[in-house]
Scaffold this active site. Structure first.
Site, PDB file in Angstrom:
ATOM      1  N   GLU A  21      -1.645  -1.579  19.278  1.00  0.00           N
ATOM      2  CA  GLU A  21      -1.190  -1.960  18.742  1.00  0.00           C
ATOM      3  C   GLU A  21      -0.083  -1.628  17.942  1.00  0.00           C
ATOM      4  O   GLU A  21       0.856  -2.169  16.966  1.00  0.00           O
ATOM      5  CB  GLU A  21      -2.311  -0.630  17.847  1.00  0.00           C
ATOM      6  CG  GLU A  21      -4.020  -1.858  17.595  1.00  0.00           C
ATOM      7  CD  GLU A  21      -4.815  -0.304  16.349  1.00  0.00           C
ATOM      8  OE1 GLU A  21      -4.155  -1.281  15.028  1.00  0.00           O
ATOM      9  OE2 GLU A  21      -4.407   0.276  16.765  1.00  0.00           O
ATOM     10  N   TYR A  53       9.054  -9.098  -9.248  1.00  0.00           N
ATOM     11  CA  TYR A  53       8.317  -9.546  -8.319  1.00  0.00           C
ATOM     12  C   TYR A  53       8.421  -9.874  -6.795  1.00  0.00           C
ATOM     13  O   TYR A  53       8.296  -9.476  -5.635  1.00  0.00           O
ATOM     14  CB  TYR A  53       7.245  -9.738  -8.512  1.00  0.00           C
ATOM     15  CG  TYR A  53       6.611 -11.061  -9.283  1.00  0.00           C
ATOM     16  CD1 TYR A  53       7.366 -12.540  -8.177  1.00  0.00           C
ATOM     17  CD2 TYR A  53       6.704 -11.657 -10.662  1.00  0.00           C
ATOM     18  CE1 TYR A  53       7.296 -13.479  -9.001  1.00  0.00           C
ATOM     19  CE2 TYR A  53       7.181 -12.641 -11.237  1.00  0.00           C
ATOM     20  CZ  TYR A  53       7.269 -13.405 -10.676  1.00  0.00           C
ATOM     21  OH  TYR A  53       7.682 -15.238 -10.908  1.00  0.00           O
ATOM     22  N   VAL A  72      -4.409   3.025   8.522  1.00  0.00           N
ATOM     23  CA  VAL A  72      -3.933   1.582   6.990  1.00  0.00           C
ATOM     24  C   VAL A  72      -4.179   2.592   5.610  1.00  0.00           C
ATOM     25  O   VAL A  72      -4.094   2.156   5.218  1.00  0.00           O
ATOM     26  CB  VAL A  72      -5.044   0.942   7.353  1.00  0.00           C
ATOM     27  CG1 VAL A  72      -5.455  -0.286   5.995  1.00  0.00           C
ATOM     28  CG2 VAL A  72      -5.037   0.153   8.651  1.00  0.00           C
ATOM     29  N   GLU A  73      -4.564   3.846   5.630  1.00  0.00           N
ATOM     30  CA  GLU A  73      -4.795   4.828   4.268  1.00  0.00           C
ATOM     31  C   GLU A  73      -3.584   4.734   3.905  1.00  0.00           C
ATOM     32  O   GLU A  73      -2.731   5.423   2.540  1.00  0.00           O
ATOM     33  CB  GLU A  73      -5.395   5.632   4.374  1.00  0.00           C
ATOM     34  CG  GLU A  73      -7.132   5.500   4.915  1.00  0.00           C
ATOM     35  CD  GLU A  73      -7.796   5.131   6.086  1.00  0.00           C
ATOM     36  OE1 GLU A  73      -8.975   4.933   6.244  1.00  0.00           O
ATOM     37  OE2 GLU A  73      -7.014   4.509   6.851  1.00  0.00           O
ATOM     38  N   LYS A  98      -6.216  -5.556   6.775  1.00  0.00           N
ATOM     39  CA  LYS A  98      -6.058  -5.829   8.851  1.00  0.00           C
ATOM     40  C   LYS A  98      -7.047  -6.509  10.091  1.00  0.00           C
ATOM     41  O   LYS A  98      -7.710  -6.110  10.273  1.00  0.00           O
ATOM     42  CB  LYS A  98      -5.683  -4.148   9.529  1.00  0.00           C
ATOM     43  CG  LYS A  98      -5.052  -3.413  11.259  1.00  0.00           C
ATOM     44  CD  LYS A  98      -5.490  -2.873  10.805  1.00  0.00           C
ATOM     45  CE  LYS A  98      -5.138  -2.141  12.483  1.00  0.00           C
ATOM     46  NZ  LYS A  98      -5.265  -0.485  12.901  1.00  0.00           N
TER      47      LYS A  98
END
Length: 119
Positions: A21, A53, A72-73, A98
């Site tokens: 990864e 935005y 990912v958190e 993901k």
């Protein structure tokens, strides 16, 4: 509270706990829901009184493309912090997808969703 949503922001990142990864990277997809009061901007038809935005999208992509993290958190938390730096944003929901997670069984997606607000 009003909502401004950005869906499907895509960026390549090198996040994860496995060497593959970190070396090869993968696509992450981010959905955002920004909570704010849009009435002042609407009353004056004035962009400076709401969240831009387009700028938020660029900042979020920069986080995903930036310094790798294991979880990912952690990535979701960093994205939330960037969104809350915009003064008019009172709350944010961040969903990080993901879809190419290193899982050995068939799956469609892995997501982490968090909600953060100004305290």
């Amino acid at each position: 509270m009003d909502r401004v949503a950005l869906r499907g922001l895509k960026a390549r990142g090198y996040h994860g706990v496995f060497p593959r990864e970190r070396e090869e990277g993968q696509t992450f997809i981010v959905d955002l829901v920004l909570g704010l009061d849009t009435r002042p901007a609407a009353a004056d038809d004035d962009l400076t009184r709401t969240v831009h935005y387009g700028i938020v999208a660029e900042e979020v992509v920069a986080v995903v493309e930036g310094e790798p993290v294991n979880l990912v958190e952690t990535l979701a938390e960093q994205i939330a912090r960037v969104c809350l730096k915009h003064e008019v944003v009172r709350e944010v929901e961040v969903c990080v997808h993901k879809p190419d997670a290193p899982i050995t069984v068939p799956f469609d997606d892995v997501t982490v969703t968090i909600t953060r607000s100004r305290v």
